[in-house]
Scaffold this motif. Structure first.
Motif, PDB file in Angstrom:
ATOM      1  N   PHE A  73      15.059  -3.203  13.305  1.00 59.80           N
ATOM      2  CA  PHE A  73      14.249  -3.135  12.092  1.00 59.80           C
ATOM      3  C   PHE A  73      14.373  -1.706  11.570  1.00 59.80           C
ATOM      4  O   PHE A  73      13.750  -0.793  12.114  1.00 59.80           O
ATOM      5  CB  PHE A  73      12.786  -3.476  12.394  1.00 59.80           C
ATOM      6  CG  PHE A  73      12.581  -4.910  12.785  1.00 59.80           C
ATOM      7  CD1 PHE A  73      12.445  -5.893  11.829  1.00 59.80           C
ATOM      8  CD2 PHE A  73      12.551  -5.266  14.122  1.00 59.80           C
ATOM      9  CE1 PHE A  73      12.275  -7.222  12.182  1.00 59.80           C
ATOM     10  CE2 PHE A  73      12.368  -6.589  14.493  1.00 59.80           C
ATOM     11  CZ  PHE A  73      12.241  -7.566  13.526  1.00 59.80           C
ATOM     12  N   PRO A  74      15.183  -1.487  10.520  1.00 58.84           N
ATOM     13  CA  PRO A  74      15.424  -0.114  10.076  1.00 58.84           C
ATOM     14  C   PRO A  74      14.257   0.526   9.342  1.00 58.84           C
ATOM     15  O   PRO A  74      14.182   1.749   9.250  1.00 58.84           O
ATOM     16  CB  PRO A  74      16.626  -0.265   9.140  1.00 58.84           C
ATOM     17  CG  PRO A  74      16.555  -1.672   8.658  1.00 58.84           C
ATOM     18  CD  PRO A  74      15.964  -2.466   9.773  1.00 58.84           C
ATOM     19  N   ASP A  75      13.339  -0.284   8.829  1.00 57.49           N
ATOM     20  CA  ASP A  75      12.295   0.276   7.977  1.00 57.49           C
ATOM     21  C   ASP A  75      11.034  -0.565   8.084  1.00 57.49           C
ATOM     22  O   ASP A  75      10.873  -1.549   7.371  1.00 57.49           O
ATOM     23  CB  ASP A  75      12.794   0.306   6.523  1.00 57.49           C
ATOM     24  CG  ASP A  75      11.896   1.101   5.618  1.00 57.49           C
ATOM     25  OD1 ASP A  75      11.238   2.038   6.087  1.00 57.49           O
ATOM     26  OD2 ASP A  75      11.851   0.772   4.410  1.00 57.49           O
ATOM     27  N   ILE A  82      -9.239   1.356   8.824  1.00 53.18           N
ATOM     28  CA  ILE A  82     -10.021   0.456   9.673  1.00 53.18           C
ATOM     29  C   ILE A  82      -9.176  -0.777  10.012  1.00 53.18           C
ATOM     30  O   ILE A  82      -8.936  -1.084  11.153  1.00 53.18           O
ATOM     31  CB  ILE A  82     -11.377   0.051   9.063  1.00 53.18           C
ATOM     32  CG1 ILE A  82     -12.162   1.274   8.594  1.00 53.18           C
ATOM     33  CG2 ILE A  82     -12.165  -0.806  10.041  1.00 53.18           C
ATOM     34  CD1 ILE A  82     -12.524   2.262   9.681  1.00 53.18           C
ATOM     35  N   VAL A  83      -8.712  -1.496   8.988  1.00 50.57           N
ATOM     36  CA  VAL A  83      -7.822  -2.638   9.184  1.00 50.57           C
ATOM     37  C   VAL A  83      -6.411  -2.157   8.877  1.00 50.57           C
ATOM     38  O   VAL A  83      -6.175  -1.484   7.876  1.00 50.57           O
ATOM     39  CB  VAL A  83      -8.193  -3.800   8.234  1.00 50.57           C
ATOM     40  CG1 VAL A  83      -7.210  -4.948   8.382  1.00 50.57           C
ATOM     41  CG2 VAL A  83      -9.606  -4.271   8.500  1.00 50.57           C
ATOM     42  N   GLY A  84      -5.469  -2.500   9.747  1.00 46.12           N
ATOM     43  CA  GLY A  84      -4.097  -2.055   9.543  1.00 46.12           C
ATOM     44  C   GLY A  84      -3.134  -3.220   9.486  1.00 46.12           C
ATOM     45  O   GLY A  84      -3.413  -4.305   9.989  1.00 46.12           O
ATOM     46  N   ALA A  85      -2.001  -2.995   8.871  1.00 41.91           N
ATOM     47  CA  ALA A  85      -0.950  -4.007   8.790  1.00 41.91           C
ATOM     48  C   ALA A  85       0.392  -3.298   8.809  1.00 41.91           C
ATOM     49  O   ALA A  85       0.506  -2.134   8.426  1.00 41.91           O
ATOM     50  CB  ALA A  85      -1.100  -4.836   7.520  1.00 41.91           C
ATOM     51  N   SER A  86       1.402  -3.994   9.300  1.00 42.09           N
ATOM     52  CA  SER A  86       2.753  -3.455   9.269  1.00 42.09           C
ATOM     53  C   SER A  86       3.731  -4.586   9.047  1.00 42.09           C
ATOM     54  O   SER A  86       3.421  -5.756   9.308  1.00 42.09           O
ATOM     55  CB  SER A  86       3.087  -2.716  10.576  1.00 42.09           C
ATOM     56  OG  SER A  86       3.162  -3.623  11.657  1.00 42.09           O
ATOM     57  N   GLY A  87       4.908  -4.242   8.564  1.00 44.82           N
ATOM     58  CA  GLY A  87       5.915  -5.268   8.339  1.00 44.82           C
ATOM     59  C   GLY A  87       7.246  -4.677   7.931  1.00 44.82           C
ATOM     60  O   GLY A  87       7.327  -3.537   7.467  1.00 44.82           O
ATOM     61  N   GLY A  88       8.294  -5.462   8.133  1.00 44.87           N
ATOM     62  CA  GLY A  88       9.634  -5.071   7.737  1.00 44.87           C
ATOM     63  C   GLY A  88      10.636  -6.135   8.126  1.00 44.87           C
ATOM     64  O   GLY A  88      10.324  -7.056   8.879  1.00 44.87           O
ATOM     65  N   LYS A  89      11.837  -6.019   7.602  1.00 41.24           N
ATOM     66  CA  LYS A  89      12.918  -6.959   7.896  1.00 41.24           C
ATOM     67  C   LYS A  89      13.939  -6.309   8.813  1.00 41.24           C
ATOM     68  O   LYS A  89      14.115  -5.089   8.783  1.00 41.24           O
ATOM     69  CB  LYS A  89      13.593  -7.419   6.612  1.00 41.24           C
ATOM     70  CG  LYS A  89      12.718  -8.313   5.769  1.00 41.24           C
ATOM     71  CD  LYS A  89      13.465  -8.820   4.564  1.00 41.24           C
ATOM     72  CE  LYS A  89      12.570  -9.737   3.744  1.00 41.24           C
ATOM     73  NZ  LYS A  89      13.264 -10.230   2.553  1.00 41.24           N
ATOM     74  N   ALA A 105       9.296  -8.730  10.960  1.00 45.58           N
ATOM     75  CA  ALA A 105       8.224  -8.325  11.875  1.00 45.58           C
ATOM     76  C   ALA A 105       6.972  -8.073  11.052  1.00 45.58           C
ATOM     77  O   ALA A 105       7.044  -7.468   9.976  1.00 45.58           O
ATOM     78  CB  ALA A 105       8.609  -7.060  12.629  1.00 45.58           C
ATOM     79  N   ALA A 106       5.840  -8.553  11.554  1.00 44.83           N
ATOM     80  CA  ALA A 106       4.570  -8.331  10.864  1.00 44.83           C
ATOM     81  C   ALA A 106       3.462  -8.228  11.902  1.00 44.83           C
ATOM     82  O   ALA A 106       3.527  -8.850  12.961  1.00 44.83           O
ATOM     83  CB  ALA A 106       4.278  -9.478   9.898  1.00 44.83           C
ATOM     84  N   SER A 107       2.458  -7.416  11.603  1.00 40.89           N
ATOM     85  CA  SER A 107       1.293  -7.326  12.487  1.00 40.89           C
ATOM     86  C   SER A 107       0.066  -6.965  11.676  1.00 40.89           C
ATOM     87  O   SER A 107       0.156  -6.416  10.578  1.00 40.89           O
ATOM     88  CB  SER A 107       1.525  -6.294  13.590  1.00 40.89           C
ATOM     89  OG  SER A 107       1.489  -4.989  13.064  1.00 40.89           O
TER      90      SER A 107
END
Length: 194
Positions: A73-75, A82-89, A105-107
């Motif tokens: 996942f390059p990026d 308080i609430v967090g999120a992440s993601g990428g291809k 990827a996501a969280s």
């Protein structure tokens, strides 16, 4: 307070969704709109990211030689208040560099956190069972299925053929931005067609 938290969650999801739904950028920063161009830009970014990891952590190249597949996942963008999120291809490569698939990827996380960060992540799948799980599951939730070890520079320096016992080794690298800690908790990886 509930409305404010919901608003933050929606904003974060829009940010994360925006990074995966918007047109990609190629290595020169030029906007890419065509699906084929977006795939090519993602492949190129993933290859460049992996080479960057090999340059900074030579032990990662040793893992590549023994791996069944490498998911890069390059990026990945992570943001939170308080609430967090992440993601990428990302792109799944064979040890020889052939493209085997595309993933997302996501969280979502809750807790004391604030800021935004951009980073790269590479998963070295060491066993056929780990690859089969990734390939056949309807979304791989980290913590369920194959054992995953997060590598840091100290651990990478101690790698040898006798210490390689986990199904998957992952490196988190190239962090930019301000946010405390990066981890895998709650991360889900899903096969996609970009």
């Amino acid at each position: 307070m509930k409305a404010k938290t919901l608003g933050i969650v929606l904003l974060l999801l829009m940010l994360i969704g925006g990074t995966t739904a918007c047109a990609s950028k190629d290595s020169s920063g030029k906007q890419v709109n065509d699906a084929a161009d977006a795939k090519k830009a993602l492949r190129n970014a993933a290859r460049a990211s992996l080479e960057s990891l090999y340059a900074s952590t030579p032990q990662a190249r040793e893992l590549q030689k023994k791996s069944v597949a490498i998911l890069v996942f390059p990026d990945i963008l992570r943001a939170g208040l308080i609430v967090g999120a992440s993601g990428g291809k990302g792109v799944l490569f064979s040890p020889g560099g052939e493209v085997m698939g595309y993933y997302e990827a996501a969280s979502l996380s809750f807790g004391l956190q604030a800021g935004a960060q951009d980073y790269s992540q590479a998963f070295f799948l060491m066993t056929p069972a780990a690859f089969e799980y990734l390939d056949s599951s309807n979304g791989w939730s980290i913590g369920v299925g194959p054992t995953v070890v997060v590598m840091d520079k100290g651990m990478a320096g101690d790698l040898s053929t006798t210490t390689l016992r986990s199904d998957v080794y992952t490196f988190i690298y190239g962090q930019e931005g301000l946010m405390a800690g990066v981890g895998l908790s709650g991360e889900k990886i899903t096969k996609i067609e970009p």
